[in-house]
Enzyme design. Sequence first.
Site, mmCIF file in Angstrom:
data_model
loop_
_atom_site.group_PDB
_atom_site.id
_atom_site.type_symbol
_atom_site.label_atom_id
_atom_site.label_comp_id
_atom_site.label_asym_id
_atom_site.label_seq_id
_atom_site.Cartn_x
_atom_site.Cartn_y
_atom_site.Cartn_z
ATOM 1 C CD GLU A 187 -1.723 -2.356 1.636
ATOM 2 O OE1 GLU A 187 -2.584 -3.254 1.645
ATOM 3 O OE2 GLU A 187 -0.545 -2.533 2.031
ATOM 4 C CD GLU A 303 -13.430 -1.918 -14.785
ATOM 5 O OE1 GLU A 303 -12.528 -1.060 -14.922
ATOM 6 O OE2 GLU A 303 -13.241 -3.148 -14.946
#
Length: 522
Positions: A187, A303
């Site tokens: 991350e 999406e």
Amino acid sequence: MVFASGNTSTAVVVPSSPPTNAALPILEAFISYSIEFVFFPDFAGTSVAPNTFSNNLLNNLGNLTGTKPHIRVGGNTQDYALYNASLKAAVNGTYNNARSPDYPTTIYIGPSFFDSYNTFPDTKYVHGFNLGLGGNNSAGWQTLLDTVPLACKALGGDKLLWWEYGNEPDLFSTSAQGPVRPPGWHESQYVAQWLNGTRAISGQLEKYCPELLGGEKYGYIAPSFAGTNSRLKPVLTWQDGLNVDGDVKIFSSHNYIGGATQPGVTLQGTLMNHTKTVLSIASQVNVSNHLSLPSSIPFILGETNSLYNQGKPGLSNSFGAALWGLDFNLYCAAVGIRRVHMHMGTDYRYAAWQPVATNKTSIGTKPPYYGQVAAAAVIGELGRGEVKIVNLPLEGELESAYAAFVDGKLEKIAVINMQSYNYTLNGTSAVRNPERRKGKTYSFQVPRYCDRKVGVQRLLANGSDAITGVTWDGWSYNWELERGKPVRLWNITVGESVRRIGGVVSIEVPDSSAAVLGFGGK
């Protein structure tokens, strides 16, 4: 409406106003689209030859809700695209079937790519920049610097919604199409690269489009992860400082119900199944709750669609997928997903429409589009008041119902019967199914203020396996008729109504269809 009468539900009590724990009101352009980066010129055309078919279909949704869908231009191919200033064509793409047979993975775009942003009037866009190569490759970094001026000039005025830097970076180290980051990708590395790139974008905007800087005009949808439990975790990413510059305007996640090649995927068990949809969205809701985002940063699906890897033939392009889409969109609205971008590309099985004819697919409107139109009709024109969608739990996993409230009053009820009925024998042959279509009667106890006469609109086709002959309230949006403009069909019953009797409204819904009850609203 003729069908074999089936069982009858007990009356579902509909509240007179949205419960206190109801999701926030619907945002504008709730039903929006995500178009695969490399295929955007197919869908949009050019300023000289705009794709009026696509624009007609977008207008239909805009006419129902008051705002045309927002268009996110991105997807896997945004992270493959490099810039070639001397390229005359908008796109030069080379396919490698070992990586993907559905889209090119070696891609160059030329200056004319950005002309496609000049084709859809009254439309806002999200433009996706390349982080996959831009964050670890000199050619990718140069592409970022070279394309920011082109993109910002194309999206000047009121066309820009926000920017996006990178598609599904949580899969960069594990992608089946080829990893672009090492196995230890985590991350904080992603956040560092994202901040480096977005600051470079800001620097280029300051040089070339300073009018697009500022809190109300400059920002991103991010992090656009593929899901909630991949290599990178969304909550940790947020905690690691993704928004340290305060420019994340929308928290975007991606979601698919399943995979096109996953074992056991079926139309009835996977798509036409409310329980599957609830379980799929539960992880998104969980992440949204743990993020504790301020109300100014909506959580959306930037999406999404039915089955990843561009959908499965016979499932993602069938009428059953339209029913799934209606259920999916309304459920997202009911649980606080603030916007849904349905993904599509040229020749994709789950696409709402095929924008151009190819050697694989004919141009045309596909069944999923009708589910999206029906969902937009349930939401309605947002200018008339504050719209909230409330889930009305039913007994079975093959059915669902939703109430639409406007300024606190019930306006519509949508009920979806997802019990499979195949028009053809077993849904796979050319032989017509000899069984008569069954159905179910649904009853709702509605508030006293509701009109006694209740209008009925239906989402219909010959069966869940149908890939043609779909209608919403008797309207067809087929290319063959008026290039996507609505055409009322004479052979479909419309203007139907039922009556509220003793506070209860009942409606017969054939298997593999949906009905929307209207209580006097627009």
